[in-house]
Design an enzyme around this catalytic site. Structure first.
Site, PDB file in Angstrom:
ATOM      1  N   GLY A 157       3.581 -10.358   3.851  1.00 34.67           N
ATOM      2  CA  GLY A 157       2.779 -10.381   5.082  1.00 34.67           C
ATOM      3  C   GLY A 157       2.101 -11.730   5.256  1.00 34.67           C
ATOM      4  O   GLY A 157       2.456 -12.705   4.589  1.00 34.67           O
ATOM      5  N   ARG A 158       1.105 -11.750   6.132  1.00 32.18           N
ATOM      6  CA  ARG A 158       0.434 -13.015   6.479  1.00 32.18           C
ATOM      7  C   ARG A 158      -0.130 -13.740   5.256  1.00 32.18           C
ATOM      8  O   ARG A 158       0.039 -14.949   5.111  1.00 32.18           O
ATOM      9  CB  ARG A 158      -0.736 -12.752   7.420  1.00 32.18           C
ATOM     10  CG  ARG A 158      -0.336 -12.398   8.817  1.00 32.18           C
ATOM     11  CD  ARG A 158      -1.598 -12.319   9.680  1.00 32.18           C
ATOM     12  NE  ARG A 158      -1.345 -11.516  10.842  1.00 32.18           N
ATOM     13  CZ  ARG A 158      -1.596 -10.214  10.918  1.00 32.18           C
ATOM     14  NH1 ARG A 158      -2.131  -9.570   9.904  1.00 32.18           N
ATOM     15  NH2 ARG A 158      -1.310  -9.554  12.024  1.00 32.18           N
ATOM     16  N   ARG A 242      -4.889  -5.287  -4.034  1.00 29.01           N
ATOM     17  CA  ARG A 242      -5.683  -4.104  -4.329  1.00 29.01           C
ATOM     18  C   ARG A 242      -5.505  -3.713  -5.783  1.00 29.01           C
ATOM     19  O   ARG A 242      -4.397  -3.774  -6.324  1.00 29.01           O
ATOM     20  CB  ARG A 242      -5.263  -2.931  -3.423  1.00 29.01           C
ATOM     21  CG  ARG A 242      -5.862  -2.977  -2.026  1.00 29.01           C
ATOM     22  CD  ARG A 242      -7.385  -2.839  -2.056  1.00 29.01           C
ATOM     23  NE  ARG A 242      -7.989  -2.911  -0.747  1.00 29.01           N
ATOM     24  CZ  ARG A 242      -8.477  -4.023  -0.188  1.00 29.01           C
ATOM     25  NH1 ARG A 242      -8.432  -5.173  -0.839  1.00 29.01           N
ATOM     26  NH2 ARG A 242      -9.040  -3.988   1.001  1.00 29.01           N
ATOM     27  N   GLU A 271     -12.922  -0.560  -9.202  1.00 28.14           N
ATOM     28  CA  GLU A 271     -14.008  -1.488  -8.865  1.00 28.14           C
ATOM     29  C   GLU A 271     -15.309  -0.746  -8.620  1.00 28.14           C
ATOM     30  O   GLU A 271     -15.277   0.321  -7.990  1.00 28.14           O
ATOM     31  CB  GLU A 271     -13.647  -2.215  -7.558  1.00 28.14           C
ATOM     32  CG  GLU A 271     -12.863  -3.468  -7.788  1.00 28.14           C
ATOM     33  CD  GLU A 271     -12.452  -4.149  -6.492  1.00 28.14           C
ATOM     34  OE1 GLU A 271     -11.265  -4.464  -6.383  1.00 28.14           O
ATOM     35  OE2 GLU A 271     -13.310  -4.333  -5.617  1.00 28.14           O
ATOM     36  N   HIS A 289     -13.826  -9.737  -6.671  1.00 31.76           N
ATOM     37  CA  HIS A 289     -13.327  -9.473  -5.307  1.00 31.76           C
ATOM     38  C   HIS A 289     -13.869 -10.511  -4.313  1.00 31.76           C
ATOM     39  O   HIS A 289     -14.566 -10.164  -3.349  1.00 31.76           O
ATOM     40  CB  HIS A 289     -13.682  -8.045  -4.873  1.00 31.76           C
ATOM     41  CG  HIS A 289     -12.739  -7.498  -3.830  1.00 31.76           C
ATOM     42  ND1 HIS A 289     -12.407  -6.169  -3.730  1.00 31.76           N
ATOM     43  CD2 HIS A 289     -12.057  -8.114  -2.826  1.00 31.76           C
ATOM     44  CE1 HIS A 289     -11.574  -5.982  -2.708  1.00 31.76           C
ATOM     45  NE2 HIS A 289     -11.353  -7.167  -2.141  1.00 31.76           N
TER      46      HIS A 289
HETATM   47  C1  DGY Z   1     -10.063  -7.039   2.608  1.00 30.22           C
HETATM   48  O1  DGY Z   1     -10.475  -7.507   3.661  1.00 30.22           O
HETATM   49  O2  DGY Z   1      -9.304  -6.082   2.565  1.00 30.22           O
HETATM   50  C2  DGY Z   1     -10.493  -7.711   1.344  1.00 30.22           C
HETATM   51  O3  DGY Z   1     -10.169  -7.017   0.219  1.00 30.22           O
HETATM   52  C3  DGY Z   1     -11.953  -8.061   1.390  1.00 30.22           C
HETATM   53  O4  DGY Z   1     -12.019  -9.164   2.176  1.00 30.22           O
END
Ligand code: DGY
Length: 323
Positions: A157-158, A242, A271, A289
């Site tokens: 993805g991006r 993630r 987390e 994070h």
């Molecule tokens: C998101 O935006 O999903 C990141 O994990 C936090 O910026």
């Protein structure tokens, strides 16, 4: 007409909070505490818009109440595995996220992790601060070169493409990837990226495996014992996506047995808890994070939420509507 009531679940960038206060009847979370299930439910009962973040678990239990007043969850973050979209839809809620605005920032962080773990910079800094450095010597803290190596991306993805651009143009890396929903030829322009038919093919060839897939059921523990077995012995794992994509127990074992050389992690399975064994390993870089954590990006993310809820209140379809 009364202003819409908006509840923000955590502290946000000050400029965004100010705009929310100016525009709406806004309730901020002054002490920035994580909201409990009951507090999130109260927010849904008492506001027209609830603005959660990626650390709020807006699950079926939270959404299972029958007196929801809110019409929209304007989530601050691109990932949405913290929200049960089916339950939100069933409860009549519109849900939005904040894509695009954090792409570069998160890609920068993935490259930071990659460089840090390959060049042992966290370890080096700890060594120096502990007063253990005795001076330059040819064999001191030799790491692994990055330039010219193969970067394997899981998900294209991006953010993955922004990582690929940095790696290809900055470090002359060869880019391979697997994505079940591959990007268009236009999106891949200039990256010289080679598609692999399976994640396995990426694991087998990459010197660095960087994760850029969404979290949730479909990708849960995608990186586990089998993946580590398939990876090269000198390979590094980078995760800025993630935490639940990686089986942390299997990761510890792979690092312990030398199945892989190291890992750079910005996200964790549970987390903010981190598997204790990881904390003791020198060949692991651990960040809290921080992917999107710059002033500029956090402001842009917040502003994107404002844009989404403003559209919703105006009866329009928000630009980032998920359901
Ligand atoms: C998101 O935006 O999903 C990141 O994990 C936090 O910026």
């Amino acid at each position: 007409m009364a202003k819409p009531k908006v509840i923000v679940t955590r502290r946000w960038h000050a400029d965004v909070e100010q705009l929310l206060v100016d525009r709406y009847d806004t309730q901020l979370n002054d002490d920035d505490h994580p909201m409990s299930t009951a507090e999130l439910q109260d927010a849904l009962r008492n506001a027209d818009a609830v603005l959660p973040t990626v650390s709020d678990k807006v699950n079926a239990e939270v959404l299972g109440i029958d007196d929801i007043r809110a019409g929209i969850l304007g989530s601050n973050g691109v990932g949405f595995n913290h929200i049960d979209l089916e339950a939100a839809k069933a409860a009549g809620l519109t849900v939005t996220n904040t894509p695009e605005v954090l792409t570069d920032c998160t890609a920068d962080l993935a490259i930071t992790l990659l460089l840090m773990v390959a060049r042992r910079t966290g370890e080096g800094e700890r060594h120096l601060r502990a007063g253990e450095w005795t001076g330059w010597r040819p064999t001191h803290m030799m790491g692994t070169s990055v330039t010219g190596k193969t970067l394997g991306l899981i998900g294209m993805g991006r953010i993955a493409r922004a990582v690929a651009a940095r790696a290809a143009h900055g470090f002359d890396m060869k880019i391979i990837y697997h994505d079940p929903f591959p990007p268009s030829v236009d999106d891949l322009a200039g990256l010289n990226a080679i598609a692999c038919e399976s994640p396995q093919a990426v694991f087998e060839q990459a010197d660095f495996v960087s994760l850029h897939c969404p979290g949730g059921k479909e990708t849960y523990h995608l990186i586990g014992t089998e993946a580590f077995r398939a990876m090269k012995p000198g390979a590094f794992l980078i995760n800025s996506a993630r935490g639940d994509v990686v089986d942390e127990a299997a990761l510890v074992e792979a690092l312990d047995t030398g199945e892989i050389a190291g890992a750079g992690l910005d996200v964790f399975e549970n987390e903010p808890e981190v598997t204790p064994a990881l904390l003791k390993m020198e060949n692991v870089v651990l960040l809290p994070h921080l992917g999107s954590a710059t002033q500029e990006t956090r402001k842009a993310m917040g502003m994107r939420v404002v844009e989404n809820i403003e559209a919703f209140f105006n009866g329009e379809t928000p630009r980032d509507k998920l359901v």
